[in-house]
Structures are given as C-alpha cells and as structure tokens.
Design a protein around this motif. Structure first.
Motif, PDB file in Angstrom:
ATOM      1  N   VAL A  92       0.685  -1.144   0.033  1.00  0.00           N
ATOM      2  CA  VAL A  92      -0.070  -0.045   0.116  1.00  0.00           C
ATOM      3  C   VAL A  92       0.836   1.096   0.059  1.00  0.00           C
ATOM      4  N   MET A  93       1.031   1.872  -1.186  1.00  0.00           N
ATOM      5  CA  MET A  93       1.953   2.789  -1.467  1.00  0.00           C
ATOM      6  C   MET A  93       1.750   4.291  -1.534  1.00  0.00           C
ATOM      7  N   ASP A  94       0.226   4.356  -1.941  1.00  0.00           N
ATOM      8  CA  ASP A  94      -0.214   5.810  -1.849  1.00  0.00           C
ATOM      9  C   ASP A  94      -1.181   5.891  -0.772  1.00  0.00           C
ATOM     10  N   MET A  95      -0.855   6.523   0.404  1.00  0.00           N
ATOM     11  CA  MET A  95      -1.485   6.656   1.725  1.00  0.00           C
ATOM     12  C   MET A  95      -2.848   7.636   1.511  1.00  0.00           C
ATOM     13  N   LEU A  96      -2.809   8.192   0.541  1.00  0.00           N
ATOM     14  CA  LEU A  96      -3.978   9.365   0.139  1.00  0.00           C
ATOM     15  C   LEU A  96      -4.991   8.919  -0.729  1.00  0.00           C
ATOM     16  N   ARG A  97      -4.871   7.631  -1.475  1.00  0.00           N
ATOM     17  CA  ARG A  97      -5.799   7.406  -2.062  1.00  0.00           C
ATOM     18  C   ARG A  97      -6.289   5.660  -2.059  1.00  0.00           C
ATOM     19  N   PHE A  98      -5.731   5.096  -1.065  1.00  0.00           N
ATOM     20  CA  PHE A  98      -6.068   3.659  -0.945  1.00  0.00           C
ATOM     21  C   PHE A  98      -7.410   3.340  -0.743  1.00  0.00           C
ATOM     22  N   ASP A  99      -8.247   4.359   0.069  1.00  0.00           N
ATOM     23  CA  ASP A  99      -9.552   4.002   0.173  1.00  0.00           C
ATOM     24  C   ASP A  99     -10.495   4.121  -1.089  1.00  0.00           C
ATOM     25  N   ARG A 100      -9.929   4.178  -2.154  1.00  0.00           N
ATOM     26  CA  ARG A 100     -10.744   4.340  -3.561  1.00  0.00           C
ATOM     27  C   ARG A 100     -11.076   3.124  -4.174  1.00  0.00           C
ATOM     28  N   PHE A 101     -10.328   2.260  -3.842  1.00  0.00           N
ATOM     29  CA  PHE A 101     -10.120   0.847  -4.785  1.00  0.00           C
ATOM     30  C   PHE A 101     -10.742  -0.285  -3.884  1.00  0.00           C
ATOM     31  N   THR A 102     -11.294  -1.257  -4.380  1.00  0.00           N
ATOM     32  CA  THR A 102     -11.828  -2.735  -4.014  1.00  0.00           C
ATOM     33  C   THR A 102     -11.954  -2.502  -2.456  1.00  0.00           C
ATOM     34  N   ALA A 103     -11.129  -3.305  -1.711  1.00  0.00           N
ATOM     35  CA  ALA A 103     -11.298  -3.440  -0.234  1.00  0.00           C
ATOM     36  C   ALA A 103     -10.760  -2.299   0.482  1.00  0.00           C
ATOM     37  N   GLY A 104      -9.763  -1.412  -0.273  1.00  0.00           N
ATOM     38  CA  GLY A 104      -9.180  -0.394   0.496  1.00  0.00           C
ATOM     39  C   GLY A 104     -10.101   0.445   1.363  1.00  0.00           C
ATOM     40  N   ARG A 105     -11.037   0.596   1.312  1.00  0.00           N
ATOM     41  CA  ARG A 105     -11.874   1.464   2.344  1.00  0.00           C
ATOM     42  C   ARG A 105     -12.035   0.839   3.681  1.00  0.00           C
ATOM     43  N   TYR A 106     -11.842  -0.525   3.784  1.00  0.00           N
ATOM     44  CA  TYR A 106     -11.901  -1.108   5.114  1.00  0.00           C
ATOM     45  C   TYR A 106     -10.747  -0.653   5.828  1.00  0.00           C
ATOM     46  N   TRP A 107      -9.600  -0.478   5.068  1.00  0.00           N
ATOM     47  CA  TRP A 107      -8.331  -0.262   6.096  1.00  0.00           C
ATOM     48  C   TRP A 107      -8.324   0.895   6.945  1.00  0.00           C
ATOM     49  N   VAL A 108      -9.354   1.686   6.783  1.00  0.00           N
ATOM     50  CA  VAL A 108      -9.268   3.173   7.450  1.00  0.00           C
ATOM     51  C   VAL A 108      -9.292   2.934   8.982  1.00  0.00           C
ATOM     52  N   ASP A 109      -9.545   1.467   9.116  1.00  0.00           N
ATOM     53  CA  ASP A 109      -9.481   0.995  10.810  1.00  0.00           C
ATOM     54  C   ASP A 109      -8.259   1.205  11.300  1.00  0.00           C
ATOM     55  N   ASP A 110      -7.103   0.874  10.307  1.00  0.00           N
ATOM     56  CA  ASP A 110      -5.736   0.940  10.695  1.00  0.00           C
ATOM     57  C   ASP A 110      -5.056   2.197  10.386  1.00  0.00           C
ATOM     58  N   TYR A 111      -5.525   2.794   9.137  1.00  0.00           N
ATOM     59  CA  TYR A 111      -4.783   3.798   8.745  1.00  0.00           C
ATOM     60  C   TYR A 111      -5.235   5.079   9.011  1.00  0.00           C
ATOM     61  N   GLY A 112      -6.477   5.270   9.186  1.00  0.00           N
ATOM     62  CA  GLY A 112      -7.197   6.633   9.306  1.00  0.00           C
ATOM     63  C   GLY A 112      -8.043   6.929   7.855  1.00  0.00           C
ATOM     64  N   TYR A 113      -8.436   8.115   7.931  1.00  0.00           N
ATOM     65  CA  TYR A 113      -9.416   8.460   6.877  1.00  0.00           C
ATOM     66  C   TYR A 113      -8.426   9.604   5.929  1.00  0.00           C
ATOM     67  N   PRO A 114      -8.238   9.384   4.916  1.00  0.00           N
ATOM     68  CA  PRO A 114      -7.527  10.415   3.960  1.00  0.00           C
ATOM     69  C   PRO A 114      -8.255  11.515   4.005  1.00  0.00           C
ATOM     70  N   SER A 115      -9.683  11.540   4.157  1.00  0.00           N
ATOM     71  CA  SER A 115     -10.765  12.753   3.964  1.00  0.00           C
ATOM     72  C   SER A 115     -10.528  13.510   5.320  1.00  0.00           C
ATOM     73  N   LYS A 116     -10.285  12.971   6.354  1.00  0.00           N
ATOM     74  CA  LYS A 116     -10.119  13.896   7.557  1.00  0.00           C
ATOM     75  C   LYS A 116      -8.900  14.600   7.775  1.00  0.00           C
ATOM     76  N   GLU A 117      -8.815  15.808   8.026  1.00  0.00           N
ATOM     77  CA  GLU A 117      -7.421  16.705   8.045  1.00  0.00           C
ATOM     78  C   GLU A 117      -6.594  15.913   8.796  1.00  0.00           C
ATOM     79  N   ALA A 118      -6.536  15.634  10.147  1.00  0.00           N
ATOM     80  CA  ALA A 118      -5.757  15.082  11.015  1.00  0.00           C
ATOM     81  C   ALA A 118      -5.122  13.823  10.443  1.00  0.00           C
ATOM     82  N   ASP A 119      -5.967  12.744  10.006  1.00  0.00           N
ATOM     83  CA  ASP A 119      -5.404  11.669   9.626  1.00  0.00           C
ATOM     84  C   ASP A 119      -4.587  11.806   8.142  1.00  0.00           C
TER      85      ASP A 119
END
Length: 723
Positions: free
Chosen positions: A598-625
C-alpha cells in the motif's frame, strides 16, 4: 516534510542515464549492468488538500492494465527491464534449483471428517495446485476428488476453500482464477465425482456454509460490477444469500442485508446444531462486530441482534442448546471465552475461560470440550478445557512453532492439528481428546536436516523503550561461530495479524547460502492483544516503523548482520512498512523488497477493499488523518538527493486487494528521483493476485528472482548453495 513545490519537482523529475550496479566485491566477481529506466510520462495532477498542494503526476498508472494501452506498454517495458537484470544476477540459477528441490516435498492439509469420509488436500511437491482427496475411513484408499491442476494450462486457477455436507455426500467448493479475491462456487457429488449444475458467482470475503440437511448453502456476495471495473471497483452492499440445490443463482434468497448501511460487511455462519444462522456485520478490518441470530427452524426469519454496537470482537465457537459460546475481547484485551443464554432477557455474558496474561488466539468446541490456542511471545501453546472452563490438560507440542486446526464436531473423539516452524515443514497430527495423546498422521520428508538450523527468540528495545520480540534463524554452524552474515529481516505490523513461526522453502535456501533470517513481531500486529495492535495503528503508526528500524539497528549493532548486509522485506501492509522505512532510513537498509504494498496512503480507500483499511490507517478525507498519512506515504516521501538501497518492488496484474497501481506509481517515483545508482525495479507477475492461489512454479521463480536480488546487494554468495 518536504514542501509541496519540492515534492512536485521530485515527482516530475526524469532519469535517462544508464546505470552500472555492482554488489560487494567480496562476494561477486562481475558487475550487472542496468540499462536506462523506461520513461514514465508525468501528468499535471496537483490537488490542494487541507492547504497542502499534493502532486500526483503518475495517477494515470492507477488505470487497470486491461483497459489502458498506455499502462500496458509501461508494464511491458518495466517487466522486460527487470527480467533482463534479474536473469543476469550471479548464482540465480543455482538458487532457483535449490528452491525447487526444497519445494519438492509432500504437503498435506488438515483432514475434515463428515459421514465417515475424510477430506484433505495434498500436493506431491511441485504440483502448481494442491489436490483434494477423500478417503472412506481414515485408513481407506485415497481417491482424487478435485484436481485443480487440470483447470488452466498455466496452473493459475486454484481451489479456494471447500466444505462437505454433514453426511459427506456432497462437497461445496470455491474456484479462484488468476489470484483474484473473487470466487465462484460449485458443488459435486462425492461418490461419483460429478459436478452438479449449481453455480454461484460474485462471491468475495465470504464463508461457505451448508444447511445441516444439505438442501443448500449460505454465502455472501457483492453486486455485479460495471464492465471493466471488476478488479478496481469499491466493494459495497454485501448480502448473505441462501442457494437451494438444483436452482439457478437468480432464485437465491437474501437472508440478511444492511440496506441502510451499504458499507457493512455481512457474513453468515450456521450454528453447530444447524438451528441458527449467526450473522456478523462489520465496517472495516477491526474485530468489532454486530452479531445477529436467525432462527432457521421457525417461520419468522427476522434477524435478532444479540450483540449490538460494533464495539468488540465476538467470535462464535459453538453452542449447546441455548448456550452460545464466544471468544471476545469485551473488557478483555487479551480475550476470554463467554457463554450467552440466548433465551434470557438480558443476554448476560457468563465468563467461561477468563482472560490470561497471554493472548487467546482461537477456541474450538469439539467432543464436548473447548480447545484453546494461546500465543505466548508469538509461539503456540494449546490447552483443553471442559465446557465449564476448567482446564483438563495442555497439549504437548513438538517445539517452538505454530499450531492450528483442532476443529471437529460435538461427538468427535479425535481432532487433527498442524504444526510447523521455521525449520520444520507442516506436519499433521491426530490428537485423542480422551487420552491427550498426539500421533503423527502425515509428516513430510524434506531435502534438508532440520537440526542443521537453529531457531532463537531474542528481544530488543524500540525507540520509545518498548520491548519487541524477534525470531532469529541461522545455520547451526553460523550460530555457533557468531559470524556476522547478510540478513533478511521480515515484518508486517498491522491489522491485528500475528506473525508466528512458519516454514518457507525459499527461506531454507537463503540459510543454506549462509544468510540469516529474522522475523520481527513489531507493533500493529496481534501478538500481544489489543494494546499491541493499538500501539501500531492510526496516530501510532510511526511506532511500527520505529520498531522495524530498531530491529535493523539491533542486528547490525550486535554483529548478527554484516555492516552492508541488511535486506528488508514485507508484503501488503508489510510492503507499506518496507517503503516507509526505506524512505526514513535509507542509510540503514542495503536492499529492500516491498511486495504488493500500500504505497499511496492518500488514495488507498478508493479501490476494491481499500475502504476497510481506515480502521488501521485513518481517513484520508479527515484533516488530522490526512496529515499523518502524508507524513509517511511511501509514494509521497521519496527522499530526493539521498542515496537509496537497491529496491525490487513486486506486484501482480490481478491483485484486486491492493491494486497494482500502488506499486506502479511508487516505482515511477523512485526511478524519477535522484537517489543514487542502485537499481530500483519492479517485477510484475501476470495471472496472479495478492498471493493466494499462486501456482508453485510462479512462486519458485519469484522467490529465486527476489532472493538473488537481495543476495547480490547484501553480499550473500549464492554460488555454492545446495552443494
């Protein structure tokens, strides 16, 4: 953090100079030339996000290679470059021959008994896919039931899960093509081997569960994707269906869904008495579930929520009448076993096995007993308990390693389990629940002596003072001499996943050549329960990188690895780990292998199962994350003007878990940057995915390429391997 202008300059830079790369002269007598990198076209994408100008000049590489001629041309050019370079590495052919020799041993799966039939998988050694066998009785004559090696000429279509009916007369099984996460389910008649007409598609992240009467099965699926989006579209609206045998999939009935929350995963499990369907709903990768019951015996199939709130893990073990047993981390970070009377009004939790000081990793109910598997400093320990929780005995395991299995039915008197370690391939044992005696069911013969290798566990101190374990594996003679040797350091550090001792033939080849192998149990994993996981995710993610860096520093400071001999490796979340650590400490690392990362941490949540990973990585759509993710995203933090180690990126064209665009973009950024004269290449497998289902021949070839690359750039001499 670099300024947005500097980042844009870095990512828009191009490299046209040919490179000549050499390994340490003490190990190699010739240099391997590297031609110029293919030119990666730079786009003009710049976005302002929370006040940050973020350049993304290689966004075009996110397109599916099947749908973009430009991406396909880039993949072809990069693949040809890498193939030529890897083929020229000294000792590679001998190394591949040794790996192939080590792979050539029988591999057995844990048997499952139903209706007197024993089902198990077996690979004769070099078969691309394991074959499913059945025996009439444990000592009966083996009969081939499914041979997936006949499904595709390239061996890339795999048997992906199977489950027999209660009477053992039919078998439900999954088909995985080209390494994709998508599955197709089929059914066959065990007696005749005939494949029935039933065919169910679009299954992903699902259990396969027979109704106890064998009339049909339960499964989870997603909607059909739009044309051309099968391997990239986000996965939403998962529903649990029932398929009645002999009917088309179009007649399948939805038995559980969360239409008001399309982001939820929904999976169904049939209770061991067949009276209930237990459904789990979750929003991400965390073990936090809402659990519902559907009464399969009654006319009203309305789900009843018994565990609300998405607060804790509740994993069904089994039930005895209305008493349902669960493993849970509710007020127990290291987990415990509770029982719930589903007829009670308050659904109170009765503690059966209290939380201990070590991580409870799993529990099965079999033969009227509970078999509990614990992790003690990332090693397996197993104990047997009565249903009231009282301990009967511990299971005597063969040594330091990983045990698994212990599944079965309420009336079974025996169970099967597996055991493996770094120097011991998986053996299958039969365990007598009454006597407590284990006996070998199948143990393979291998092309090496396990006693020639030592397995040690050491502890080291991370940056913040945290004590972290690592496993150190070496040839016994090297361990006895204390000689410093090139070392391969592996890590993961995420999603509550525990790394435990396990066997890999290619690791033995590395040890044979004189190298050391180290597995670091860094934070973010599940080795020490919830606190260990929490200590390495979201705002604590830097701890993961610090733990891994400290492992490398320990190995060099204590003379385990040579001053220029540290290779690092990790896959998926571990690929992110390797990319981030290489950016942060390029001076420490001598060779790196980030796999399917997972090399682009700003767009991982836009593809297939990537949206699930916010539990570990946080939300690119939230400023602090976002600010945190930008600080370590491998793609965005390549250190221009700094000498980097040799890097071999690996991915696959059908990876629909971590889409290959991550690795494509990262590689383009590496090759465009001024980071020294070491090679920065990408190896792209075809007809393969995130890892599961990979044919043996592809696994051997990839292991040889990666191992030869890491050996060359750490000074490990492969010329005499296997002699």
């Amino acid at each position: 953090m670099r300024t947005p202008t500097r980042l844009r300059t870095l990512l828009l830079a191009a490299s046209a100079a040919a490179l000549t790369v050499s390994g340490p002269l003490s190990a190699h007598d010739h240099e391997v030339p590297l031609p110029a990198y293919p030119v990666s076209e730079t786009g003009d994408v710049v976005e302002t996000i929370f006040g940050n100008e973020v350049a993304d000049p290689y966004r075009w590489l996110e397109e599916d290679v099947r749908n973009s001629a430009k991406v396909a041309d880039w993949v072809k050019a990069q693949s040809e470059l890498a193939a030529d370079y890897l083929a020229a590495l000294p000792g590679r052919e001998a190394y591949e021959a040794r790996i192939k020799e080590l792979y050539n041993y029988e591999r057995f799966g844990i048997p499952v008994e139903k209706g007197g039939n024993y089902f198990y998988s077996r690979n004769d050694g070099l078969q691309n896919q394991s074959v499913l066998y059945v025996r009439d009785g444990l000592d009966g004559e083996p009969r081939v039931l499914i041979d997936p090696n006949k499904w595709a000429e390239d061996g890339a279509t795999a048997l992906a899960g199977w489950v027999p009916t209660e009477d053992g007369s039919k078998l439900l099984y999954g088909i995985q093509d080209g390494g994709s996460d998508w599955r197709t389910a089929r059914v066959l008649d065990v007696a005749t081997g005939e494949v029935l007409e039933d065919k169910v598609e679009w299954i992903k992240f699902s259990a396969l569960e027979w109704a106890k009467d064998g009339s049909g099965f339960y499964y989870s699926r997603f909607p059909v994707t739009e044309e051309g989006e099968t391997f990239q579209a986000l996965n939403t609206n998962q529903k649990v269906y029932f398929h009645k045998l002999g009917t088309p999939q179009s007649d399948d009935v939805v038995v559980f869904e969360t239409a008001d929350r399309p982001e939820l995963n929904n999976v169904g499990v049939v209770s061991n008495d067949g009276a209930y369907l237990i459904t789990y709903s979750s929003s991400g990768t965390d073990d936090r579930y809402e659990v519902s019951l559907i009464d399969l015996a009654g006319e009203d199939r309305t789900p009843r929520v018994i565990i609300p709130g998405f607060e804790s893990n509740f994993s069904y073990i089994g039930n005895k009448g209305p008493r349902f047993f669960f493993v849970t981390n509710e007020n127990a970070p290291l987990q415990k076993v509770v029982a719930i009377d589903i007829t009670s009004d308050d659904l109170a939790r009765e503690v059966i096995i209290p939380e201990r000081e070590t991580k409870l990793d799993g529990v099965s109910m079999v033969g009227g007993k509970l078999v509990a598997e614990y992790l003690v400093d990332a090693k397996s320990e197993v104990s047997v308990h009565a249903l009231d929780g009282s301990e009967i005995r511990t299971v005597a395991l063969p040594g330091i390693g990983s045990a698994g299995g212990f599944g079965g039915d309420a009336d079974d008197r025996e169970v099967f389990y597996s055991f493996s370690s770094f120097n011991q391939p998986t053996a299958i044992y039969k365990y007598d629940l009454e006597s407590g005696e284990s006996s070998v069911w199948e143990r393979p013969e291998v092309a090496f002596n396990p006693k020639d290798y030592t397995v040690e566990q050491k502890f080291y101190t991370s940056k913040d003072g945290t004590r972290v374990p690592m496993f150190l594996v070496r040839r016994a003679d090297i361990a006895a001499s204390g000689e410093a040797v090139p070392t391969l350091l592996y890590g993961y550090g995420g999603f509550n996943i525990s790394l435990t001792p396990g066997f890999n033939p290619s690791r033995i080849a590395w040890l044979d050549a004189g190298g050391a192998y180290v597995l670091a149990n860094i934070r973010g994993g599940g080795e020490y329960g919830k606190a260990w996981h929490d200590g390495g995710r979201r705002e604590n993610k830097q701890n993961v990188f610090d733990d891994f860096i400290a492992a490398g520093e320990y190995l060099k400071a204590n003379g385990i690895t040579t001053p220029d001999g540290l290779a690092i490796e990790g896959g998926s979340n571990g690929g992110l780990l390797v990319g981030a650590v290489t950016n942060q400490r390029p001076d420490l690392v001598d060779a790196a292998h980030p796999a399917v990362g997972v090399m682009d941490m700003l767009r991982f949540d836009r593809f297939t199962a990537g949206r699930y990973w916010v539990d570990d990585y946080g939300y690119p759509s939230k400023e602090a994350d976002f600010n945190l993710l930008l600080s370590y995203s491998p793609y965005h933090n390549v250190q221009d003007g700094t000498d980097y180690p040799a890097i071999l990126v690996t991915t696959a064209d059908t990876d629909d878990r971590v889409v290959p665009g991550h690795s494509f973009k990262y590689t383009a950024a590496l090759q465009a940057a001024d980071i020294g004269d070491k090679p920065h290449l990408i190896r792209i497998e075809t007809r393969a995915g995130h890892g599961s289902g990979k044919p043996t021949d592809k696994a051997i070839e990839e292991a040889a390429d990666v191992g030869a690359f890491l050996a060359y750039h750490t000074g490990l001499d492969l010329s005499g391997v296997g002699e």
